[in-house]
Design a protein around this motif. Sequence first.
Motif, mmCIF file in Angstrom:
data_model
loop_
_atom_site.group_PDB
_atom_site.id
_atom_site.type_symbol
_atom_site.label_atom_id
_atom_site.label_comp_id
_atom_site.label_asym_id
_atom_site.label_seq_id
_atom_site.Cartn_x
_atom_site.Cartn_y
_atom_site.Cartn_z
ATOM 1 N N LYS A 95 25.365 52.428 -31.056
ATOM 2 C CA LYS A 95 24.899 53.137 -29.918
ATOM 3 C C LYS A 95 26.107 52.738 -28.491
ATOM 4 N N ALA A 96 26.834 51.650 -28.597
ATOM 5 C CA ALA A 96 27.784 52.004 -27.574
ATOM 6 C C ALA A 96 28.592 52.467 -27.856
ATOM 7 N N ARG A 97 29.208 52.962 -29.195
ATOM 8 C CA ARG A 97 30.188 53.366 -29.292
ATOM 9 C C ARG A 97 29.702 54.657 -28.619
ATOM 10 N N GLN A 98 28.755 55.387 -28.945
ATOM 11 C CA GLN A 98 28.582 56.774 -28.364
ATOM 12 C C GLN A 98 28.592 56.842 -27.572
ATOM 13 N N LEU A 99 28.625 55.960 -26.457
ATOM 14 C CA LEU A 99 28.033 55.870 -25.275
ATOM 15 C C LEU A 99 29.197 55.772 -24.562
ATOM 16 N N GLU A 100 30.093 55.881 -24.664
ATOM 17 C CA GLU A 100 31.623 55.650 -24.447
ATOM 18 C C GLU A 100 31.939 56.659 -24.546
ATOM 19 N N MET A 101 32.007 57.775 -25.812
ATOM 20 C CA MET A 101 31.926 59.021 -25.897
ATOM 21 C C MET A 101 31.501 60.203 -25.501
ATOM 22 N N LEU A 102 30.207 59.870 -24.736
ATOM 23 C CA LEU A 102 29.441 59.916 -23.874
ATOM 24 C C LEU A 102 30.422 60.246 -22.607
ATOM 25 N N LYS A 103 30.295 59.203 -21.489
ATOM 26 C CA LYS A 103 31.447 58.593 -21.127
ATOM 27 C C LYS A 103 32.570 59.300 -20.892
ATOM 28 N N ARG A 104 33.157 59.755 -21.883
ATOM 29 C CA ARG A 104 35.059 60.324 -22.205
ATOM 30 C C ARG A 104 34.379 61.587 -22.208
ATOM 31 N N ALA A 105 33.624 62.167 -22.410
ATOM 32 C CA ALA A 105 33.216 63.367 -22.844
ATOM 33 C C ALA A 105 32.458 64.027 -20.934
ATOM 34 N N ARG A 106 31.896 63.283 -20.436
ATOM 35 C CA ARG A 106 32.271 63.706 -18.950
ATOM 36 C C ARG A 106 33.206 63.658 -18.244
ATOM 37 N N VAL A 107 33.964 62.749 -18.155
ATOM 38 C CA VAL A 107 35.112 62.879 -17.522
ATOM 39 C C VAL A 107 36.210 63.899 -18.210
ATOM 40 N N ASN A 108 35.921 64.016 -19.097
ATOM 41 C CA ASN A 108 36.796 65.449 -20.117
ATOM 42 C C ASN A 108 36.407 66.514 -18.938
ATOM 43 N N LEU A 109 34.801 66.623 -19.035
ATOM 44 C CA LEU A 109 34.465 68.030 -18.352
ATOM 45 C C LEU A 109 34.850 67.846 -16.585
ATOM 46 N N ARG A 110 34.593 66.961 -15.964
ATOM 47 C CA ARG A 110 34.716 67.196 -14.890
ATOM 48 C C ARG A 110 36.301 67.417 -14.596
ATOM 49 N N PHE A 111 37.222 66.701 -15.399
ATOM 50 C CA PHE A 111 38.790 67.858 -15.239
ATOM 51 C C PHE A 111 38.632 68.970 -16.040
ATOM 52 N N GLN A 112 37.902 69.831 -16.690
ATOM 53 C CA GLN A 112 37.421 71.028 -17.031
ATOM 54 C C GLN A 112 37.702 71.856 -16.076
ATOM 55 N N LYS A 113 35.666 71.474 -15.484
ATOM 56 C CA LYS A 113 35.331 71.998 -14.427
ATOM 57 C C LYS A 113 36.371 72.722 -13.484
ATOM 58 N N GLN A 114 37.163 71.080 -12.764
ATOM 59 C CA GLN A 114 38.423 71.292 -11.654
ATOM 60 C C GLN A 114 39.576 72.076 -12.028
ATOM 61 N N GLU A 115 40.318 72.155 -13.256
ATOM 62 C CA GLU A 115 41.024 72.885 -13.717
ATOM 63 C C GLU A 115 40.429 74.535 -13.815
ATOM 64 N N LEU A 116 39.386 74.614 -14.074
ATOM 65 C CA LEU A 116 38.820 76.233 -14.367
ATOM 66 C C LEU A 116 38.918 76.390 -12.725
ATOM 67 N N ALA A 117 38.345 75.902 -11.986
ATOM 68 C CA ALA A 117 38.180 76.795 -10.718
ATOM 69 C C ALA A 117 39.585 76.482 -10.369
ATOM 70 N N ARG A 118 40.841 75.716 -10.631
ATOM 71 C CA ARG A 118 41.943 76.484 -9.464
ATOM 72 C C ARG A 118 41.966 77.485 -9.893
ATOM 73 N N LEU A 119 42.628 77.752 -11.781
ATOM 74 C CA LEU A 119 43.134 78.786 -12.124
ATOM 75 C C LEU A 119 41.430 79.746 -11.774
ATOM 76 N N THR A 120 40.708 80.092 -11.865
ATOM 77 C CA THR A 120 40.055 81.081 -11.341
ATOM 78 C C THR A 120 40.660 81.436 -10.101
ATOM 79 N N GLU A 121 40.513 80.546 -9.352
ATOM 80 C CA GLU A 121 41.047 81.202 -7.376
ATOM 81 C C GLU A 121 42.677 81.543 -7.958
ATOM 82 N N LEU A 122 43.261 81.764 -8.639
ATOM 83 C CA LEU A 122 44.947 81.940 -9.011
ATOM 84 C C LEU A 122 45.115 83.208 -9.492
ATOM 85 N N ALA A 123 43.818 83.391 -10.171
ATOM 86 C CA ALA A 123 44.264 84.808 -11.232
ATOM 87 C C ALA A 123 43.309 86.034 -10.142
#
Length: 362
Positions: A95-123
């Motif tokens: 359970k602890a390992r899955q919680l960390e995996m979920l935490k990592r996925a949320r951090v990655n999601l935050r980055f992907q959201k920012q990157e997608l928003a920046r590229l969308t404006e540039l496009a």
Amino acid sequence: MFASQYKRALVTALVASAVSFSQLVNAAQPVTVEPVSQGQLTSQLAVNGTLHGKRDMIITAGVSGRLHYVAEPGLEVAQGDVLVRMDTLPLELEKARQLEMLKRARVNLRFQKQELARLTELAKTSSAAASQVDKVQNAHDLVLSDIALAQVELRVIEDQLNRATVTAPFSGIISKRYHRAGRDVSRADELLNLVDIHQLEARLYVPVKYLSYVRTGQSLPVSAGNLDAPQTTTAQVSAVIPATDPRSQTFEVRAMLDQPGESENQQHWAVGQLVDVSVPLAASNRALLVNRDALILRKQGIHVVKIDASNTATQIPVTVGQGQGQRVAITPKPSHQLIAGDRVAVRGAERLTDGQEVEVQN
């Protein structure tokens, strides 16, 4: 002269004797009568049964792992008491390992959201290629899927943690333990046998020819023990299973024992105990019933003597059917009538003839 007087005296005595005999024959005979009744004959079929707990069950391991605690045989438990507890450390680590995996996925999601928003404006100003936007969009969607999978995995682990502690589904007693604490088991392994001692059920097998006599809700007398001090109770038929065993030609009947009162011993009966059960067998047709003493047996057949309202005897030939105790079923022969409520002689009818007057003494 003397001879003539002697003859007259002899004739007078013979005449007096004949008159007395005639009066004796024609005198009303004393009889005892009983009314003819109509009903169903019942008999008892004695069979053996075995007591079972209504909710008896085998407790299995909730999850695969090492046993930390297993209840002792003979322990009486209440509903909700802990029966089995597994070692949950591997599940807690997962359970602890899955919680960390979920935490990592949320951090990655935050980055992907920012990157997608920046590229969308540039496009919009043709400063970024559409393929770059699609690539980041794909990575963003994959992160969302990873988060959903991690959440499902956490729910699975939570379910396994809940299953790691097995509680009693009903109040009863532990009759057998298959594995001790410290042993590794799989999820399907049997651990305990939990017996319901508060709702006992008698299971008996009745010959299939009596299937029509047994019905749900019927009350059955149950007894056990020695003849000097038998244990007795009643059971209500809860199920009739019309599936015949090919070898024994019997079907199963289940009957719930009456619940003991507060003043009675709860341990009066034991699971697995052999009991004697009496199954009442009631005839389907109603018949005319008379006292056995009303039957007059002669070479030409069997008859009863009917006493009418004017206290006159009439012989009624009958056919004798089944009997129970002092009562016996009869059927009048053709051309003779006998109905329920008619009086028949049960005492003093052996020498009665048709049309003879009687004196009813009861």
